[in-house]
Design an enzyme around this catalytic site. Structure first.
Site, PDB file in Angstrom:
ATOM      1  N   ASP A  53      35.941  39.262  31.501  1.00 52.12           N
ATOM      2  CA  ASP A  53      37.096  38.426  31.165  1.00 52.12           C
ATOM      3  C   ASP A  53      36.911  37.028  31.753  1.00 52.12           C
ATOM      4  OD1 ASP A  53      39.953  38.241  30.150  1.00 52.12           O
ATOM      5  OD2 ASP A  53      40.202  37.584  32.231  1.00 52.12           O
ATOM      6  N   TYR A  58      38.048  28.637  33.988  1.00 54.96           N
ATOM      7  CA  TYR A  58      37.504  29.328  35.169  1.00 54.96           C
ATOM      8  C   TYR A  58      36.208  28.647  35.645  1.00 54.96           C
ATOM      9  CZ  TYR A  58      40.729  33.261  34.264  1.00 54.96           C
ATOM     10  OH  TYR A  58      41.828  34.063  34.069  1.00 54.96           O
ATOM     11  N   LEU A 198      44.290  43.848  42.719  1.00 50.94           N
ATOM     12  CA  LEU A 198      44.135  43.840  44.182  1.00 50.94           C
ATOM     13  C   LEU A 198      45.053  42.833  44.855  1.00 50.94           C
ATOM     14  CD1 LEU A 198      40.230  44.008  44.373  1.00 50.94           C
ATOM     15  CD2 LEU A 198      41.863  45.853  44.833  1.00 50.94           C
ATOM     16  N   CYS A 199      45.957  42.243  44.064  1.00 55.31           N
ATOM     17  CA  CYS A 199      46.781  41.155  44.601  1.00 55.31           C
ATOM     18  C   CYS A 199      45.884  40.140  45.332  1.00 55.31           C
ATOM     19  CB  CYS A 199      47.884  41.703  45.513  1.00 55.31           C
ATOM     20  SG  CYS A 199      49.058  40.446  45.999  1.00 55.31           S
TER      21      CYS A 199
END
Ligand SMILES: NC(=O)c1ccc[n+]([C@@H]2O[C@H](COP(=O)([O-])OP(=O)(O)OC[C@H]3O[C@@H](n4cnc5c(N)ncnc54)[C@H](OP(=O)(O)O)[C@@H]3O)[C@@H](O)[C@H]2O)c1
Length: 307
Positions: A53, A58, A198-199
């Site tokens: 993704d 990014y 996973l925050c």
């Protein structure tokens, strides 16, 4: 690795996806070495992760993917995004085309598998024009399937009424559960790609309150890394580590496995910067059918939510 068919398509999504945001080298602290970034992608591939993704915003993640995957990029599922122009959502048809074509050039492919609208529109382009344009790009063969990210339930239902949108990408983790409030029902029959399991590393147990992130790390401005939420998240991570110890797995695998095991989830997008993180995260697949573990984790999460 197990995989699920993305409804309405012939695209198979492995239950884990490698999230490439942090690999892009921006907003996540000091960039990791090129060698490590490439090794991270290759490690994911070796472990059976077939979905990557990425996004035009990014950093240079697309370049890293091309470098790491080589010709294998034609065999994996490249999921990318469109519609962010200099920090703002821009879902104008002309920009969407330009954004996608730039992605195709960066990824050195003729088409991407899944093109997702990154953010809901902030500038008033009617949904109809946006999705007509995206379907046009699909019909031209530049993308195999169209999806969306970050929409709420009501808007998602509106979009589904006007276009063939096959997936929703949305945050979901033990500490971020709005998916359960209406979005799960609204996305029924679609593929759901759950992000930030996973925050941002918190649930892997990597950080405890008092940890100072540098200014170039987005976590320095994230409320979840400030007390009291930081304290609660770190305590939850310690409990996840205890559960993990009993089954011989790291906390990160427990946190990711919990998301993957929830109803309605097609794949979990976990980010990583180092091969060892991918190896730990991929262990989540060992837990997919562990109903007993999820009962325990559910009770633990409820305690921390109230605490
Ligand atoms: N559509 C959207 O708007 C949107 C928004 C956010 C994310 N996403 C997607 O979802 C992906 C995942 O989300 P995310 O990267 O924000 O959050 P995440 O997956 O919850 O956290 C990833 C970070 O946690 C740390 N980590 C990963 N595995 C670990 C392990 N085993 N042990 C310890 N630390 C570990 C790494 O950072 P450190 O090593 O620096 O701690 C890594 O960069 C993104 O890469 C992106 O593809 C999409």
């Amino acid at each position: 690795m197990q995989a699920h068919l993305l409804p309405g398509t012939e695209i198979e999504l492995s239950v884990l996806t490698l999230g490439c945001w942090a690999l892009g080298g921006e907003h996540w602290g000091e960039p990791v070495s090129e060698r490590d970034r490439i090794a991270t992608v290759r490690c994911a591939l070796d472990l059976g992760i077939t979905v990557f993704d990425t996004s035009p915003i990014y950093g240079d993640a697309d370049r890293v993917l091309v470098e790491a995957l080589g010709d294998a990029r034609h065999d994996v599922v490249l999921a990318t995004k469109v519609g962010v122009d200099r920090g703002h959502s821009n879902l104008n048809p002309a920009f969407l085309r330009q954004d996608l074509e730039a992605t195709l050039r960066r990824l050195r492919v003729d088409r991407v598998d899944l093109m997702q609208v990154h953010w809901p529109c902030e500038h008033g382009t009617p949904l109809e024009s946006t999705f007509e344009a995206l379907e046009q790009l699909r019909d031209e063969g530049k993308v195999r399937a169209v999806g969306v990210c970050n929409y709420g339930a009501a808007e998602l239902l509106r979009i589904r009424a006007i276009a063939q949108v096959v997936s929703l990408q949305t945050p979901y983790s033990l500490v971020r559960r709005e998916f359960e409030q209406g979005l799960r029902a609204a996305s029924k029959g679609m593929g759901v790609l759950a992000y930030e399991p996973l925050c941002r590393g918190l649930l892997a147990g990597a950080y405890s309150p008092g940890h100072r992130f540098p200014d170039n790390d987005l976590r320095s401005r994230d409320e979840r890394f400030r007390r009291p939420r930081f304290r609660r998240g770190a305590a939850l991570a310690r409990d996840l580590a205890r559960v993990g110890e009993k089954v011989g797995l790291p906390a990160a695998a427990v946190a990711i496995g919990w998301v993957a095991a929830q109803p309605g989830i097609t794949t979990v997008i976990a980010g990583a910067k180092h091969p060892e993180q991918v190896r730990q995260n991929a262990l989540a697949v060992k837990l997919l059918d562990s109903a007993k573990v999820w009962q325990v984790v559910g009770r633990i999460a409820a305690v921390h939510e109230g605490g």
